[in-house]
Scaffold this motif. Structure first.
Motif, PDB file in Angstrom:
ATOM      1  N   GLU A  77      23.731 -16.616   6.478  1.00  0.00           N
ATOM      2  CA  GLU A  77      22.806 -17.116   5.750  1.00  0.00           C
ATOM      3  C   GLU A  77      22.535 -16.809   4.482  1.00  0.00           C
ATOM      4  OE1 GLU A  77      20.153 -19.833   5.023  1.00  0.00           O
ATOM      5  OE2 GLU A  77      21.446 -20.090   6.861  1.00  0.00           O
TER       6      GLU A  77
ATOM      7  N   ARG B 190      24.960 -17.781   2.080  1.00  0.00           N
ATOM      8  CA  ARG B 190      24.815 -19.335   1.683  1.00  0.00           C
ATOM      9  C   ARG B 190      23.762 -19.433   0.551  1.00  0.00           C
ATOM     10  NH1 ARG B 190      25.273 -19.939   7.277  1.00  0.00           N
ATOM     11  NH2 ARG B 190      27.507 -20.410   7.715  1.00  0.00           N
ATOM     12  N   GLU B 191      22.558 -18.520   0.765  1.00  0.00           N
ATOM     13  CA  GLU B 191      21.449 -18.598  -0.230  1.00  0.00           C
ATOM     14  C   GLU B 191      22.146 -18.092  -1.564  1.00  0.00           C
ATOM     15  OE1 GLU B 191      18.272 -16.426   1.546  1.00  0.00           O
ATOM     16  OE2 GLU B 191      18.176 -17.565   3.175  1.00  0.00           O
TER      17      GLU B 191
ATOM     18  N   THR C 137      24.096 -20.746  -3.722  1.00  0.00           N
ATOM     19  CA  THR C 137      23.465 -21.654  -4.342  1.00  0.00           C
ATOM     20  C   THR C 137      22.668 -20.992  -5.503  1.00  0.00           C
ATOM     21  OG1 THR C 137      22.763 -22.608  -2.273  1.00  0.00           O
ATOM     22  CG2 THR C 137      21.368 -22.981  -4.065  1.00  0.00           C
TER      23      THR C 137
ATOM     24  N   ALA D 252      19.245 -11.375  -4.304  1.00  0.00           N
ATOM     25  CA  ALA D 252      19.780 -12.179  -3.244  1.00  0.00           C
ATOM     26  C   ALA D 252      21.166 -11.178  -2.828  1.00  0.00           C
ATOM     27  CB  ALA D 252      20.366 -13.419  -3.553  1.00  0.00           C
TER      28      ALA D 252
END
Length: 119
Positions: free
Chosen positions: A42, A45-46, A49, A108
């Motif tokens: 997850e 994936r963030e 983006t 991130a």
């Protein structure tokens, strides 16, 4: 053990034979990478983006470097942890050079590294 035989091969390999006879060859197959935990998937994936948004804000040469790193950052990529780590550091370096716009990407990446146990 006294029966061990140690060899250094010109290829950089170090081999220790523990007994036996008729030993030939070296198995250099790389085992497939394990699927990362769901939290890492997850977070990746963030991150992807954010990297795609960042890509539009950087010079073409930096965008190309980001593109080179993207395959290793995909959650479903079958890559060794070391390859993913190198890609994360490459992207963090680019994000750090563009100031405030890169801060969310760096954060991130730090999250992914922490989840991977690399930080």
């Amino acid at each position: 053990m006294s029966g061990d035989q140690h060899y250094y091969l010109g290829s950089g390999d170090h081999v220790t034979l523990h007994g036996g006879s008729g030993n030939i060859g070296i198995d250099k197959r790389v085992t497939p990478a394990q699927e990362p935990p769901l939290a890492v998937q997850e977070a990746l994936r963030e991150l992807l983006t954010l990297v795609q948004e960042l890509r539009a804000q950087v010079p073409p040469v930096s965008a190309e470097a980001l593109d080179d790193s993207l395959p290793a950052l995909r959650a479903e990529a079958d890559v060794q942890p070391q390859e993913r780590h190198r890609a994360l550091l490459a992207v963090a370096g680019i994000a750090a050079t563009i100031g405030a716009l890169g801060v969310p990407v760096v954060e991130a990446i730090n999250k992914v590294l922490a989840l991977m146990g690399a930080k």
